[in-house]
Scaffold this motif. Sequence first.
Motif, short mmCIF file in Angstrom:
data_model
loop_
_atom_site.label_atom_id
_atom_site.label_comp_id
_atom_site.label_asym_id
_atom_site.label_seq_id
_atom_site.Cartn_x
_atom_site.Cartn_y
_atom_site.Cartn_z
N ASN A 234 0.73 -1.37 0.07
CA ASN A 234 -0.06 0.01 -0.19
C ASN A 234 0.91 1.18 0.10
O ASN A 234 0.62 2.18 -0.84
CB ASN A 234 -0.84 -0.03 1.24
N PHE A 235 2.08 1.20 0.93
CA PHE A 235 3.09 2.34 0.78
C PHE A 235 3.40 2.56 -0.35
O PHE A 235 3.61 3.50 -1.18
CB PHE A 235 3.98 1.96 1.84
N ALA A 236 3.98 1.42 -1.07
CA ALA A 236 4.62 1.42 -2.67
C ALA A 236 3.71 1.93 -3.56
O ALA A 236 3.98 2.92 -4.42
CB ALA A 236 5.20 0.14 -3.11
N ALA A 237 2.38 1.86 -3.49
CA ALA A 237 1.33 2.14 -4.62
C ALA A 237 1.10 3.72 -4.29
O ALA A 237 0.94 4.37 -5.29
CB ALA A 237 0.00 1.55 -4.22
N GLU A 255 5.18 -0.66 -12.55
CA GLU A 255 4.97 -1.97 -12.14
C GLU A 255 6.51 -2.31 -11.67
O GLU A 255 6.86 -3.04 -10.70
CB GLU A 255 4.55 -2.93 -13.24
N ILE A 256 7.45 -2.17 -12.55
CA ILE A 256 8.81 -2.62 -12.43
C ILE A 256 9.35 -1.89 -11.04
O ILE A 256 10.02 -2.57 -10.31
CB ILE A 256 9.83 -2.11 -13.70
N VAL A 257 9.02 -0.34 -10.79
CA VAL A 257 9.72 0.25 -9.81
C VAL A 257 9.01 -0.54 -8.47
O VAL A 257 9.89 -0.81 -7.45
CB VAL A 257 9.25 1.53 -9.97
N THR A 262 9.76 -3.78 -3.38
CA THR A 262 9.28 -4.95 -2.68
C THR A 262 10.11 -5.98 -2.72
O THR A 262 10.20 -6.40 -1.37
CB THR A 262 7.78 -5.22 -3.33
N GLN A 263 11.04 -6.42 -3.52
CA GLN A 263 11.85 -7.17 -3.40
C GLN A 263 13.04 -6.86 -2.50
O GLN A 263 13.37 -7.62 -1.69
CB GLN A 263 12.57 -7.51 -4.91
N ASN A 264 13.49 -5.43 -2.49
CA ASN A 264 14.13 -4.95 -1.51
C ASN A 264 13.64 -5.26 -0.10
O ASN A 264 14.40 -5.56 0.72
CB ASN A 264 14.49 -3.60 -1.84
N TYR A 320 10.73 9.25 3.14
CA TYR A 320 10.86 9.51 4.38
C TYR A 320 9.79 10.15 5.09
O TYR A 320 9.32 9.78 6.17
CB TYR A 320 12.19 10.44 4.18
N VAL A 321 8.96 11.06 4.38
CA VAL A 321 8.07 11.82 4.97
C VAL A 321 6.81 10.97 5.34
O VAL A 321 6.11 11.12 6.45
CB VAL A 321 7.42 12.94 3.96
N MET A 322 6.51 10.08 4.30
CA MET A 322 5.38 9.33 4.69
C MET A 322 5.72 8.09 5.59
O MET A 322 4.91 7.89 6.50
CB MET A 322 5.15 8.31 3.15
#
Length: 325
Positions: A234-237, A255-257, A262-264, A320-322
Amino acid sequence: MAHNLAQVGNRVMFAYNGELPWHGLGQNVERAMTSAEAIRAAALDWEVSARSIAAWGPGLIPLDSHKAIVRTCADSGKLIPLGVVGSKFQPIQNREVFDFMDSLVEGGAVKYETAGAIRDGREVFLAAKVAADPLEIVPGDKVEQYLVACNGHDGTRALTVFFSSVRVVCQNTLNLALGQSRGAAVKIAHRGDVMAKQEIARKVLGMSEKRGETFQAQARAMADREMTAVEFANFAAKLVPDADPSNPAQVQRVEIVRNLMTQNFMGAAKGSELAGKTRWGALNAVTEFTSHAYSPRATGDRRFSLNFGGANDELAQRAYVMLAA
């Protein structure tokens, strides 16, 4: 020359202490350098000068409103044009940049870990460690603090001095503003006496200890907050919003980013076992991406711009802010 480092003959203008940089080039030194050592090791012992310019007429028509900036090759004496600037532009020599940095620390005991130039010498950069002991976020997970200076000889960049942090375990760059303002940076225009701006810059440097303490407290708070895989998704989205469906290339890029981040987070990033499934781990999943994977085709000055105040910093700053909220 994909790295875009400036050269003197076959020697690149770059010196470093520590791990081999991404481009695999430069002069490796055994220890951090003084300003005099860094200038020599990085082949920055040259000067720039201003030259009058004119247009073809009939005859030559002087252009008094502008002038050309050239550098003199230390080995051959050849003049290399760097750019055209306004008539009030005053060059700041490489030695003046080092002198300025030296003046910011009591006793002038600045030790440089990297120094170099890109784009034929149009931009010069140097980094010095500003604290003897790194910040420890969780046991074994340390962050070093640096004072960085960048100077443009072609009129495109003011002399800029700012703080940067590097996570030791993975060499991720954390150029993060702590709060609403990027106050830990000062820009000095190419006007007047640069050394006269010492007091302004010293005030910025005086924030170093407080900044480190603030960053350490915020990072430790992130490390105390667990994060599930669903929460990270949800954060990445939110961090990388959906692209316009009518643009398939952008949809694929998003999608790639997200997948790389997520893998990281799930364990692919260096040091992920230290950060764990926490908000600190999520921040480092992003900075692992921005430091090492963002825009993989970017090289030379483009990579330099991304890493210092460009798209990389902006993405990491939003994360960082999020995560600190």
